[in-house]
Design a protein around this motif. Sequence first.
Motif, PDB file in Angstrom:
ATOM      1  N   CYS A 113      -0.776 -30.833 -38.509  1.00  0.00           N
ATOM      2  CA  CYS A 113       0.486 -30.342 -37.953  1.00  0.00           C
ATOM      3  C   CYS A 113       1.074 -31.416 -37.024  1.00  0.00           C
ATOM      4  N   CYS A 114       2.402 -31.658 -37.136  1.00  0.00           N
ATOM      5  CA  CYS A 114       3.003 -32.715 -36.320  1.00  0.00           C
ATOM      6  C   CYS A 114       3.506 -32.217 -34.971  1.00  0.00           C
ATOM      7  N   ASN A 115       3.688 -30.909 -34.859  1.00  0.00           N
ATOM      8  CA  ASN A 115       4.204 -30.357 -33.604  1.00  0.00           C
ATOM      9  C   ASN A 115       3.073 -30.254 -32.585  1.00  0.00           C
ATOM     10  N   ILE A 116       3.226 -30.943 -31.467  1.00  0.00           N
ATOM     11  CA  ILE A 116       2.122 -31.040 -30.497  1.00  0.00           C
ATOM     12  C   ILE A 116       1.777 -29.685 -29.868  1.00  0.00           C
ATOM     13  N   GLU A 117       2.820 -28.864 -29.612  1.00  0.00           N
ATOM     14  CA  GLU A 117       2.561 -27.537 -29.004  1.00  0.00           C
ATOM     15  C   GLU A 117       1.778 -26.663 -29.974  1.00  0.00           C
ATOM     16  N   GLU A 118       2.139 -26.726 -31.251  1.00  0.00           N
ATOM     17  CA  GLU A 118       1.443 -25.949 -32.274  1.00  0.00           C
ATOM     18  C   GLU A 118       0.000 -26.434 -32.417  1.00  0.00           C
ATOM     19  N   ARG A 119      -0.190 -27.732 -32.311  1.00  0.00           N
ATOM     20  CA  ARG A 119      -1.542 -28.296 -32.393  1.00  0.00           C
ATOM     21  C   ARG A 119      -2.411 -27.742 -31.269  1.00  0.00           C
ATOM     22  N   LYS A 120      -1.850 -27.728 -30.057  1.00  0.00           N
ATOM     23  CA  LYS A 120      -2.612 -27.219 -28.897  1.00  0.00           C
ATOM     24  C   LYS A 120      -2.977 -25.763 -29.107  1.00  0.00           C
TER      25      LYS A 120
END
Length: 432
Positions: A160-167
């Motif tokens: 996943c490229c979205n950092i918030e989603e990764r967290k």
Amino acid sequence: MKEVIYVNKICLPKSKYPRIVIIGGGFAGLEFVKGLKNTGYQLILIDRNNFHQFQPLLYQVATSGLEPDSIVFPFRKQIHGFKNVIYKNANVKEINTSNKTIITDIGSVDYDYLVIATGTATNFFGLQNIEEQSLGLKDIRDSINIRHQMLLNLEKATSCCNIEERKKLSSFVIVGGGSAGVEMAGALAEFRRYILPKDYPEYSSSLMKIYLIEGTDKILGTMSEESSLSALKYLKDLDIDILLNEMVIDYKDDLIITKSGKKIVSKNIIWTAGIKGQFPNGINTGSIAPGNRLKTNGYLQVEGYENIYSIGDVAALISEETPHGHPQIAQAAIQQGKYLAQNFKNKLSNKRSSFFKFKNKGSLSTIGRHRAVADIGRYKFAGYFAWLIWSFIHLISISGFKNKILVGINWLISYFSYEKSNRLIIVNDKIK
Ligand SMILES: Cc1cc2nc3c(=O)[nH]c(=O)nc-3n(C[C@H](O)[C@H](O)[C@H](O)COP(=O)(O)OP(=O)(O)OC[C@H]3O[C@@H](n4cnc5c(N)ncnc54)[C@H](O)[C@@H]3O)c2cc1C
């Protein structure tokens, strides 16, 4: 009046001996059965699982430290050589105390004596969103669910490229700072430190946050102050965010909400914050103690019933000494199982039994791979030596020689190589 139709009786061999039906083959039920091996009773052991499980190591299965089958042991194998014991794989739905019959999903069974050793279930305290969306840590299926969700979400996070989603995908919130929560948090932190960089080189371990939320002002609330403080320090050394005096009240849209208004984003919530007694319908409400446990007298007889006994986590021996019953731990369950078996042997030889007395042999909890805390009598240990005691006690307590070897080998490998045993994703229906 509506006629009640009971399913057929389960086919069982006739016996000249009195029949004791045991519901539940956990620590208490199994110890009771072992104590009455080849004696003048016919024992019918009924459990909805066909295996006994070693709950204290569930967290290691959940974090890929052990294979599931190294901490479970089939009942049928367990009772090899027990000529007076019959095992039935069934879920007991109801107890008909006036007919002395239990009703299961595969038929009914008559008893002369009944022993209820059904343990506890996770208590979500009526928090529906949490019950639906969090994962408990109460049996082997829960650990497998946690393992799969963790591995699946880590895979999603790496793509996943979205950092918030990764967290959100890679953060874990453990609710409940008792032994189960503390051990789970420690094992996850070790996974983050040693496995994540090797297995997921494209992923930054700093994105994986681990929170431990506890409603009171200390973790390991049943242990000594020294042990609780040492455990707190070890968890902090492992970079776990610890929130004390915080009650989780809701979980929606991937947000964990606490009573004081804190919000934590995570797709992984593990609930170890409460348990409640579980037993089939049919027992008088007057015999039920707080925590949904069965009130017993000093002989472990359920209040109001001559021929029904209860042992283990589900039982609460209420006395002046123990106004809330005994602690819901394995050693209390084992001692009650042993005591009750002796009590039944005494009946055969017309000996009087004395009341049950619990001997506290101490408490242990491990934090990560090499550290633990131990309260043994007036002695308190923390660190590596406590971890050696913890490892030894757990290894000798696991059922089955093969399982002891499997667990021992796994621990040795991970001691020297930081390697965990099983990181396969085999999805089942609770995991999306
Ligand atoms: C994650 C975790 C970690 C733990 N760590 C520790 C620890 O480190 N040290 C410690 O001392 N204790 C620990 N405990 C507590 C310990 O496991 C329990 O105290 C112990 O298992 C209680 O034994 P029991 O026989 O009463 O119940 P259980 O072991 O829960 O067994 C109950 C049995 O009853 C069966 N059953 C229930 N209802 C039915 C029904 N209606 N029909 C048929 N069968 C039924 C179940 O399948 C189960 O096999 C831990 C518990 C958990 C969940």
